[in-house]
Design a protein around this motif. Structure first.
Motif, PDB file in Angstrom:
ATOM      1  N   SER A   1       0.799  -1.223   0.000  1.00 39.02           N
ATOM      2  CA  SER A   1       0.000   0.000   0.000  1.00 39.02           C
ATOM      3  C   SER A   1       0.826   1.264   0.000  1.00 39.02           C
ATOM      4  CB  SER A   1      -0.920   0.009   1.223  1.00 39.02           C
ATOM      5  OG  SER A   1      -0.137   0.020   2.400  1.00 39.02           O
ATOM      6  N   ALA A   2       2.103   1.147   0.389  1.00 37.12           N
ATOM      7  CA  ALA A   2       2.911   2.360   0.505  1.00 37.12           C
ATOM      8  C   ALA A   2       3.200   2.942  -0.867  1.00 37.12           C
ATOM      9  CB  ALA A   2       4.224   2.055   1.213  1.00 37.12           C
ATOM     10  N   SER A   3       2.994   4.218  -1.016  1.00 36.74           N
ATOM     11  CA  SER A   3       3.275   4.892  -2.284  1.00 36.74           C
ATOM     12  C   SER A   3       3.635   6.328  -1.981  1.00 36.74           C
ATOM     13  CB  SER A   3       2.063   4.833  -3.215  1.00 36.74           C
ATOM     14  OG  SER A   3       0.962   5.475  -2.626  1.00 36.74           O
ATOM     15  N   GLY A   4       4.661   6.817  -2.635  1.00 39.19           N
ATOM     16  CA  GLY A   4       5.072   8.192  -2.384  1.00 39.19           C
ATOM     17  C   GLY A   4       5.981   8.290  -1.183  1.00 39.19           C
TER      18      GLY A   4
ATOM     19  N   ALA B   1      11.472 -10.164   9.877  1.00 40.03           N
ATOM     20  CA  ALA B   1      12.129 -10.327   8.576  1.00 40.03           C
ATOM     21  C   ALA B   1      11.318  -9.685   7.465  1.00 40.03           C
ATOM     22  CB  ALA B   1      12.357 -11.807   8.287  1.00 40.03           C
ATOM     23  N   SER B   2       9.985  -9.746   7.577  1.00 36.33           N
ATOM     24  CA  SER B   2       9.151  -9.064   6.579  1.00 36.33           C
ATOM     25  C   SER B   2       9.287  -7.553   6.671  1.00 36.33           C
ATOM     26  CB  SER B   2       7.689  -9.474   6.764  1.00 36.33           C
ATOM     27  OG  SER B   2       7.198  -9.053   8.026  1.00 36.33           O
ATOM     28  N   ALA B   3       9.602  -7.048   7.876  1.00 36.21           N
ATOM     29  CA  ALA B   3       9.814  -5.607   8.021  1.00 36.21           C
ATOM     30  C   ALA B   3      11.127  -5.151   7.400  1.00 36.21           C
ATOM     31  CB  ALA B   3       9.776  -5.218   9.501  1.00 36.21           C
ATOM     32  N   VAL B   4      12.089  -6.085   7.233  1.00 34.49           N
ATOM     33  CA  VAL B   4      13.366  -5.715   6.613  1.00 34.49           C
ATOM     34  C   VAL B   4      13.164  -5.284   5.168  1.00 34.49           C
ATOM     35  CG1 VAL B   4      15.615  -6.638   5.908  1.00 34.49           C
ATOM     36  CG2 VAL B   4      14.701  -7.173   8.155  1.00 34.49           C
ATOM     37  N   LEU B   5      12.188  -5.871   4.488  1.00 31.08           N
ATOM     38  CA  LEU B   5      11.931  -5.557   3.079  1.00 31.08           C
ATOM     39  C   LEU B   5      10.942  -4.415   2.900  1.00 31.08           C
ATOM     40  CD1 LEU B   5      11.683  -9.223   1.774  1.00 31.08           C
ATOM     41  CD2 LEU B   5      13.681  -7.731   1.803  1.00 31.08           C
ATOM     42  N   SER B   6      10.651  -3.683   3.951  1.00 30.68           N
ATOM     43  CA  SER B   6       9.694  -2.588   3.861  1.00 30.68           C
ATOM     44  C   SER B   6      10.259  -1.443   3.026  1.00 30.68           C
ATOM     45  CB  SER B   6       9.354  -2.087   5.268  1.00 30.68           C
ATOM     46  OG  SER B   6       8.574  -0.923   5.206  1.00 30.68           O
ATOM     47  N   PRO B   7       9.421  -0.787   2.211  1.00 32.71           N
ATOM     48  CA  PRO B   7       9.908   0.388   1.467  1.00 32.71           C
ATOM     49  C   PRO B   7      10.158   1.591   2.361  1.00 32.71           C
ATOM     50  CG  PRO B   7       7.572   0.048   1.074  1.00 32.71           C
ATOM     51  CD  PRO B   7       8.030  -1.128   1.850  1.00 32.71           C
TER      52      PRO B   7
END
Length: 815
Positions: A199-202, A238-244
């Motif tokens: 969902s993250a954009s911008g 670990a899923s938070a490591v790939l966060s934008p």
């Protein structure tokens, strides 16, 4: 509420604390009064919805608290859900089914328009109802995350966060752990973090970003408090490591890199607090002396003594109490694995982070890039991953004037392990040699470069291998022999830090591959290893164990120890029998008359004439005893005289027929270490040989463990501290305790006391009486060369002082 004679009743019911007490004592009798207050609350909330930003009256806040407290205790089954729905509707409004199931958080919730006192009162009321078990935890969790993401009040956010942590901690108390609730909460948090990626954009931070940050902090805090320590928790981080989102990514990476150190600091702080509490004793100095207070003081003193023994003499304290829960083996088993060890797919995670790091579109700051490099290299070194593009990528940052280049070198060391091809390591070594280990660089850079090269080769010994196979030399991209000798030459550098680094490299090559050095640089230990053919394993070569390492040494040690004890027991029996004969001969004896003695002698002579005497062959008995001793000696194995094949067979036999205990493994480790030291050091081998000839070879092995501090210390595989490869220009200043420990060790472990044999001639001369040696040639010529004390020497006193200057400055040891 009206009726005849109800004037006093109306006064009582209008006071909400009194009505709350009455509802608790008689729920059915005051149910109508409570329902009237609920209807009043509904009307007040309806008025508040028209102007939510206005400051509420004290009556409304008191009414919300009353409804939450009474509904959660006296009318839980009938009114609790209704009151909860009223408060939740006031905070977040009415939600559709899609909004309830969606992870997306809207930034326009009614809670942002409410007054801060109303928000705090509603949240406190919901926390009260949750603590009394009225509301399910997952409902409160979702609600509070929605509020935390949009509410501007910092104190309210901290209140919500601490409640979530304490609530999950209470769910996971001993005997109350509910895995179903834990899975549902973890699933929600995982969706919140992973859904945020899509969902993250911008670049603007949305409410979903704030909720994902709080979710990451919550999971990390629960792991730190040892509430959630399983693989599911590590998978969420670990899923938070790939966060934008860069902030979320950095928090997750710091969790994997530093969580064990923080947990160790928490344990140390907790022990320190416990120790300070045990020391603070209340003697009741200003109170009346009673038996109960005296027992309380004695109990405190007893606990203080017990804690002091546990703190200073932990091993003796364990043996005295014989508590299996305090056993060191149990404590070692209770320690957690590092979080980075629990990752399910470390290779995929490392490749994904490295891809983000190499992408041209990445606009990360330099500190963020350093953190990403640290995380990727720790993953590669810890799990021994193969990520070949990483090593050429690190070479770009190994410039002499690069910022934080020491950290880059430490991260390069982290990424090295035995499965890395030597060609990749040679590229890094070449870059370090060209950019750091040259005369144009400063002394500090040269020392750092040599230390980094030594650390890399320590982790990848196959990079030093130059062995030929079938007449073909291994394909290498650099001359390892010349490289090793050039670095060893820095041991004689004028700068102290470079000389220390060069000698460290020299000692390392002596231990691993002394054949690379010149004969004059190998030293005693290196020459012995070179004769033994010491070489590092080639790339891909493995040393396969056919049994437990040191099993044959333990078998030999126990056989010799049993034989020695048996011999000591036999000697003790022989000494006892001789002593008993001496005791009998020393006692008073009854003497008979002469006539009786003569008659007895005559009777014995008559008997002796008739019977032949029994003869005993003493030589045969001695020969039999010698044969038995020879059989016992032949039964004791001598591992040093066995061939490698015979040792392997004995090791396999002992390993397959015996179950080893923890003390056996400790003994085997020490025996292997003793054998290694004897193989590497000829002086140690000679000392062991002399001790064996005197029968003292079994005294060097002790059952006590010497590495308790190392065992209790937290070790993270693959971690490298940049301070380990920095230049050591001067000795670190020791503390007062360290200096005192060194002084005491010097008194007890003086070199002369450990030397074999008696005193030297110099020591005998110093202890000799002066009257016995004052007319000797040395005493008469002392201070004047070869002439006597009364003769004038040519050159005067100046020459005499020059001759005795060195002798006068000699430090004499005390006898």
């Amino acid at each position: 509420m009206g009726g005849s004679g109800t004037g006093k009743r109306v006064e009582v019911t209008l006071k909400l604390p009194q009505l709350q007490n009455l509802c608790k004592r008689d729920p059915s009798g005051y149910k109508e009064d409570f329902e009237a207050q609920v209807r009043r609350l509904e009307s007040e909330l309806g008025i508040l919805a028209l102007q939510p930003a206005t400051e509420p009256s004290a009556r409304l806040i008191e009414l919300i608290q009353f409804a939450a407290a009474v509904s959660s205790s006296s009318y839980k089954a009938t009114h609790a859900d209704h009151i909860a729905n009223l408060l939740i509707g006031l905070l977040v409004g009415e939600q559709t089914a899609e909004e309830k199931n969606s992870v997306m958080i809207s930034s326009s919730l009614p809670v942002t328009a409410l007054h801060r006192d109303v928000r705090k009162t509603c949240v406190s009321a919901l926390i009260l109802m949750r603590n009394k078990g009225v509301l399910p935890p997952i409902r409160i969790l979702e609600l509070f995350f929605r509020i935390m993401a949009v509410v501007p009040d910092k104190k309210l956010r901290e209140l919500l966060y601490h409640h979530l942590v304490n609530d999950i901690r209470n769910i996971n108390k001993k005997g109350k752990r509910d895995d179903t609730i834990n899975r549902s909460i973890q699933t929600f948090l995982h969706k919140l973090i992973s859904g945020h990626q899509v969902s993250a954009s911008g670049e603007e931070e949305s409410s979903t970003d704030v909720a994902a940050k709080r979710a990451t902090d919550l999971v990390c805090e629960l792991y730190r408090r040892r509430i959630w320590t399983e693989e599911r928790t590590v998978a969420i981080v670990a899923s938070a490591v790939l966060s934008p989102n860069v902030t979320i990514m950095c928090r997750a990476m710091r969790f994997f890199l530093n969580i064990e150190e923080k947990m160790a600091e928490d344990d140390a702080a907790e022990e320190e607090v416990d120790w300070s509490e045990k020391n603070a004793i209340d003697y009741h100095s200003h109170s009346k002396k009673t038996a109960a207070r005296e027992r309380h003081v004695n109990r405190q003193l007893k606990n203080k003594v017990k804690a002091q023994k546990k703190r200073e003499l932990q091993d003796e304290w364990m043996e005295m109490n014989m508590n299996p829960d305090k056993d060191k083996g149990v404590e070692a088993c209770k320690k957690l694995y590092p979080a980075i060890e629990l990752l399910r797919d470390p290779q995929g995670l490392a490749e994904a982070v490295f891809k983000k790091l190499r992408s041209n579109n990445s606009a990360y700051k330099y500190q963020v890039k350093l953190l990403m490099i640290n995380f990727v290299t720790r993953l590669v070194g810890n799990h021994e991953l193969i990520l070949l593009p990483l090593y050429s990528f690190l070479q770009k940052y190994m410039g002499g004037h690069q910022r934080d280049v020491t950290a880059i070198l430490a991260y390069a060391v982290q990424a090295c392990h035995e499965n890395v091809p030597p060609d990749e390591i040679h590229g890094i070594l070449k870059t370090i040699a060209h950019n750091f280990i040259t005369e144009r660089c400063s002394e500090e850079q040269m020392a750092v470069g040599i230390n980094a090269a030594r650390a890399i080769c320590t982790r990848v010994p196959s990079s030093l291998s130059t062995e030929e196979v079938d007449g073909i030399t291994n394909s290498t991209t650099m001359d390892i022999e010349a490289f090793a000798r050039d670095l060893a030459a820095f041991g004689n550098h004028r700068d102290r830090s470079v000389a220390i680094a060069g000698k460290g490299w020299l000692n390392f090559v002596r231990d691993v591959y002394p054949g690379l050095l010149q004969g004059k640089n190998r030293g005693l230990k290196g020459s012995a290893l070179h004769k033994a053919g010491a070489k590092p394993l080639r790339y891909g070569e493995k040393k396969v164990a056919s049994g437990v390492e040191g099993a044959e040494l333990l078998y030999e040690y126990e056989a010799k120890k049993a034989a020695k004890q048996k011999k000591q027991a036999q000697n003790a029996e022989d000494e006892g029998s001789e002593g008993s004969d001496d005791d009998v001969s020393g006692e008073w004896q009854d003497v008979e008359d002469a006539s009786d003695v003569d008659e007895d002698d005559e009777a014995e002579e008559e008997v002796d004439d008739d019977e032949a005497p029994n003869l005993v062959n003493l030589d045969a008995e001695e020969e039999q005893e010698e044969d038995d001793e020879e059989e016992e000696d032949s039964a004791i194995p001598d591992v040093s005289k066995m061939t490698p094949k015979e040792r392997e067979l004995l090791k396999q036999k002992v390993s397959s027929e015996r179950v080893f205990t923890a003390s056996d493994f400790e003994k085997m480790r020490k025996l292997v270490e003793l054998e290694r030291r004897a193989r590497e050091d000829p002086r140690e081998a000679a000392r062991r040989k002399r001790a064996k000839a005197r029968g003292q070879d079994l005294e060097d092995l002790s059952d006590d463990s010497e590495d308790e501090d190392e065992a209790n210390r937290i070790k993270i595989a693959g971690a490298v501290n940049p301070e380990d490869i920095m230049a050591d220009a001067r000795r670190k200043r020791q503390s007062k305790a360290e200096r005192l420990e060194k002084v005491i060790a010097g008194r007890t472990k003086f070199e002369a006391k450990q030397r074999e044999g008696g005193s030297t001639n110099e020591e005998k001369k110093r202890k000799k009486n002066f009257t016995m040696s004052k007319f000797s040639f040395e005493a008469r010529s002392k201070g004047r060369g070869k002439k006597g004390l009364n003769q004038n020497n040519q050159g005067g006193m100046k020459r005499g002082k020059k001759q005795i200057g060195h002798e006068a400055k000699k430090r004499r040891r005390k006898s």
